[in-house]
Design a protein around this motif. Structure first.
Motif, mmCIF file in Angstrom:
data_model
loop_
_atom_site.group_PDB
_atom_site.id
_atom_site.type_symbol
_atom_site.label_atom_id
_atom_site.label_comp_id
_atom_site.label_asym_id
_atom_site.label_seq_id
_atom_site.Cartn_x
_atom_site.Cartn_y
_atom_site.Cartn_z
ATOM 1 N N ASN A 1 -3.884 2.018 -6.916
ATOM 2 C CA ASN A 1 -5.054 1.231 -6.514
ATOM 3 C C ASN A 1 -6.370 1.928 -6.874
ATOM 4 O O ASN A 1 -7.388 1.274 -7.088
ATOM 5 C CB ASN A 1 -5.022 0.948 -5.006
ATOM 6 C CG ASN A 1 -3.945 -0.060 -4.665
ATOM 7 O OD1 ASN A 1 -3.637 -0.935 -5.463
ATOM 8 N ND2 ASN A 1 -3.340 0.079 -3.499
ATOM 9 N N ASN B 1 -2.883 7.337 -6.350
ATOM 10 C CA ASN B 1 -2.547 5.973 -5.984
ATOM 11 C C ASN B 1 -2.974 4.986 -7.092
ATOM 12 O O ASN B 1 -4.102 5.054 -7.567
ATOM 13 C CB ASN B 1 -3.299 5.651 -4.689
ATOM 14 C CG ASN B 1 -2.854 4.368 -4.074
ATOM 15 O OD1 ASN B 1 -2.905 3.321 -4.705
ATOM 16 N ND2 ASN B 1 -2.408 4.452 -2.844
ATOM 17 N N MET C 1 4.269 7.771 -7.875
ATOM 18 C CA MET C 1 3.136 6.880 -8.139
ATOM 19 C C MET C 1 3.397 5.984 -9.350
ATOM 20 O O MET C 1 2.989 4.828 -9.375
ATOM 21 C CB MET C 1 1.851 7.700 -8.348
ATOM 22 C CG MET C 1 1.314 8.331 -7.085
ATOM 23 S SD MET C 1 0.933 7.110 -5.798
ATOM 24 C CE MET C 1 2.254 7.367 -4.662
ATOM 25 N N VAL D 1 -2.683 10.228 -2.973
ATOM 26 C CA VAL D 1 -1.673 9.202 -3.206
ATOM 27 C C VAL D 1 -1.751 8.056 -2.204
ATOM 28 O O VAL D 1 -1.291 6.959 -2.478
ATOM 29 C CB VAL D 1 -0.232 9.788 -3.236
ATOM 30 C CG1 VAL D 1 -0.112 10.840 -4.316
ATOM 31 C CG2 VAL D 1 0.189 10.326 -1.902
ATOM 32 N N CYS D 2 -2.326 8.306 -1.027
ATOM 33 C CA CYS D 2 -2.317 7.266 0.000
ATOM 34 C C CYS D 2 -3.634 6.517 0.047
ATOM 35 O O CYS D 2 -4.689 7.091 -0.149
ATOM 36 C CB CYS D 2 -2.078 7.892 1.372
ATOM 37 S SG CYS D 2 -0.480 8.675 1.432
ATOM 38 N N ASP D 3 -3.554 5.213 0.335
ATOM 39 C CA ASP D 3 -4.790 4.480 0.559
ATOM 40 C C ASP D 3 -4.894 4.013 2.007
ATOM 41 O O ASP D 3 -5.858 3.367 2.383
ATOM 42 C CB ASP D 3 -4.960 3.310 -0.416
ATOM 43 C CG ASP D 3 -3.695 2.509 -0.609
ATOM 44 O OD1 ASP D 3 -2.788 2.618 0.230
ATOM 45 O OD2 ASP D 3 -3.623 1.768 -1.602
ATOM 46 N N ARG E 1 0.841 -1.197 0.000
ATOM 47 C CA ARG E 1 0.000 0.000 0.000
ATOM 48 C C ARG E 1 0.871 1.239 0.000
ATOM 49 O O ARG E 1 2.084 1.164 0.182
ATOM 50 C CB ARG E 1 -0.874 0.024 1.263
ATOM 51 C CG ARG E 1 -1.570 -1.268 1.542
ATOM 52 C CD ARG E 1 -2.554 -1.618 0.460
ATOM 53 N NE ARG E 1 -3.692 -0.738 0.518
ATOM 54 C CZ ARG E 1 -4.724 -0.936 1.332
ATOM 55 N NH1 ARG E 1 -4.765 -1.972 2.103
ATOM 56 N NH2 ARG E 1 -5.732 -0.108 1.331
ATOM 57 N N VAL E 2 0.221 2.391 -0.193
ATOM 58 C CA VAL E 2 0.897 3.664 0.006
ATOM 59 C C VAL E 2 0.330 4.235 1.299
ATOM 60 O O VAL E 2 -0.839 4.611 1.361
ATOM 61 C CB VAL E 2 0.669 4.623 -1.169
ATOM 62 C CG1 VAL E 2 1.423 5.927 -0.939
ATOM 63 C CG2 VAL E 2 1.108 3.975 -2.477
#
Lengths: 298, 131
Positions: B53, B51, A173, A196-198, A31-32
């Motif tokens: 995802n 991201n 990314m 950018v983060c999950d 993950r980020v």
């Protein structure tokens, strides 16, 4: 699945001050992960412990199930870009790549060269003469060409202008899409991390305030407005994070999985920034109550 | 690349939903046709700084809806279009709508009242259809 970063009761004391206290968290791999918190919250301390640059005063930390920097194999698995993306000012761009190739067993020479080409950097240029954005991209290239399993970045975009900031995150990314790696990056600005983060970790006042999937955090937090309610009791099944009251109206920020059916409340959506700020200000208020005690000590 | 994504950070719509909407929109307008390739995940994240995802999730949902198919190692391709026979009618309908808008302006309506009137009528008509 093994966590990218796992901390148990982690603490770090400088003299009498705890920079990090009772920190228990598990950041998933693949993950980020965003680490967000105000300046001085303990972000850098946590990251430096995670890469093995600092020893904790208490507790343990593991990266991909192993203690940090335990041996050469573990060092090779972790990439680290320190605060302000430092490079060697006197060395050329090409020198940096040679240096990286020499120090890292898994060095991806082809990728490093390609990235430097894409960035339009002159290999003969001294790193000290690069712009802030170019320096950051060089530091990122070195960290990625190492081909780490976990990439840790401490406030990588804090000192960059908006364009360089965007370009840096675009390249980061792209690298995540291309190579399977876990990323942990810190920022004091939610806006930098939002897209950018999950997964998010909120650190404030030396403690972990909140962790979770970004989507889950957004789905489970709401702003409720309605007629003034008893400050001690919120809506059933909801955990009140923040409350403010006027004579007639109450505004609450709540967390709860259940839908809110009580028609007295108007339910509003929150942005990720709203959620994070609610937890940070709660941490701030908790800090304030101990302030008189500190004055007595003085 | 056939289409390029963009994100509106103030819309309140989750980024992956925005990507889905943009693909559906392009399918409906005939901008995307069967066999067209969607931006690769790397291209999309490189352009939007988001991201990976998020893009994967949007593509998975589009695949689940039967609109696209992912070919591993190659890319994601459109398998079905949303534009239908009605596409030919778009032009004349758009012209009617333009005339109506000009009429509304002459009646002294501003953007907000026009939008409100349109949405209100749209919902009322949709309600009648259901009933």
């Amino acid at each position: 699945m093994t966590a990218a970063l796992e901390a148990q009761n982690l603490g770090k004391r400088y003299g009498r001050r705890w920079a990090l206290s009772d920190c228990t968290l598990s950041a998933p791999a693949g993950r980020v992960v965003g680490l967000v918190g105000p300046n001085g919250a303990g972000k850098t301390t946590l990251l430096q412990i995670a890469v093995g640059l600092l020893r904790p005063t208490s507790g343990t930390v593991e990266i991909l199930g192993r203690p940090p920097a335990g041996n050469a194999g573990q060092l090779a698995r972790v990439g680290f870009v320190a605060q302000d993306t430092p490079v060697y000012g006197g060395l050329s761009v090409a020198d940096h790549l040679r240096f990286g190739a020499w120090l890292n067993p898994g060095w991806d020479h082809e990728m490093a060269e390609r990235r430097i080409g894409e960035l339009g950097l002159d290999p003969r240029q001294r790193a000290g003469r690069l712009s802030g954005g170019q320096r950051a991209q060089l530091a990122l290239t070195l960290a990625i060409a190492k081909r780490p399993d976990v990439l840790i970045l401490d406030e990588p975009v804090a000192s960059l202008d908006p364009l360089a900031r965007r370009e840096f995150l675009q390249h980061l990314m792209e690298a995540v899409a291309e190579h399977e790696m876990s990323v942990l990056l810190s920022s004091h600005l939610v806006a930098d991390l939002e897209r950018v983060c999950d997964y998010l970790i909120v650190l404030a006042a030396a403690r972990v305030q909140l962790t979770g999937e970004v989507e889950e955090l957004l789905a489970s937090h709401h702003r409720l407005t309605g007629p003034r309610c008893d400050p001690a009791s919120g809506p059933a099944g909801q955990h009140v994070i923040e409350a403010s009251h006027t004579d007639r109206q109450s505004t609450l920020i709540v967390r709860g999985e259940d839908p809110i059916h009580d028609p007295a409340w108007t339910v509003g959506q929150l942005s990720l920034e709203d959620v994070v700020l609610a937890y940070m200000s709660r941490a701030g208020r908790a800090g304030n109550t101990s302030r008189p005690a500190l004055e007595v000590l003085r | 690349m056939v289409i390029e994504f963009h994100l509106d950070s103030r819309s309140g719509v989750a980024p992956y939903q925005q990507l889905i909407q943009q693909v559906r929109h392009a399918l409906r307008l005939g901008l995307l046709r069967e066999g067209d390739q969607l931006p690769t995940v790397k291209d999309a994240v490189g352009q939007l700084a988001i991201n990976p995802n998020t893009v994967l999730k949007a593509y998975r949902e589009l695949e689940y809806a039967g609109l696209v198919t992912a070919k591993p190692g190659v890319g994601t391709f459109v398998t079905r279009t949303l534009s239908d026979a009605s596409l030919a009618a778009h032009g004349p309908l758009r012209q009617d709508l333009r005339r109506w808008l000009a009429k509304a302006r002459r009646a002294g309506m501003d953007d907000e009242s026009i939008e409100a009137l349109f949405m209100n009528t749209f919902r009322a008509a949709a309600g009648e259809d259901v009933a």
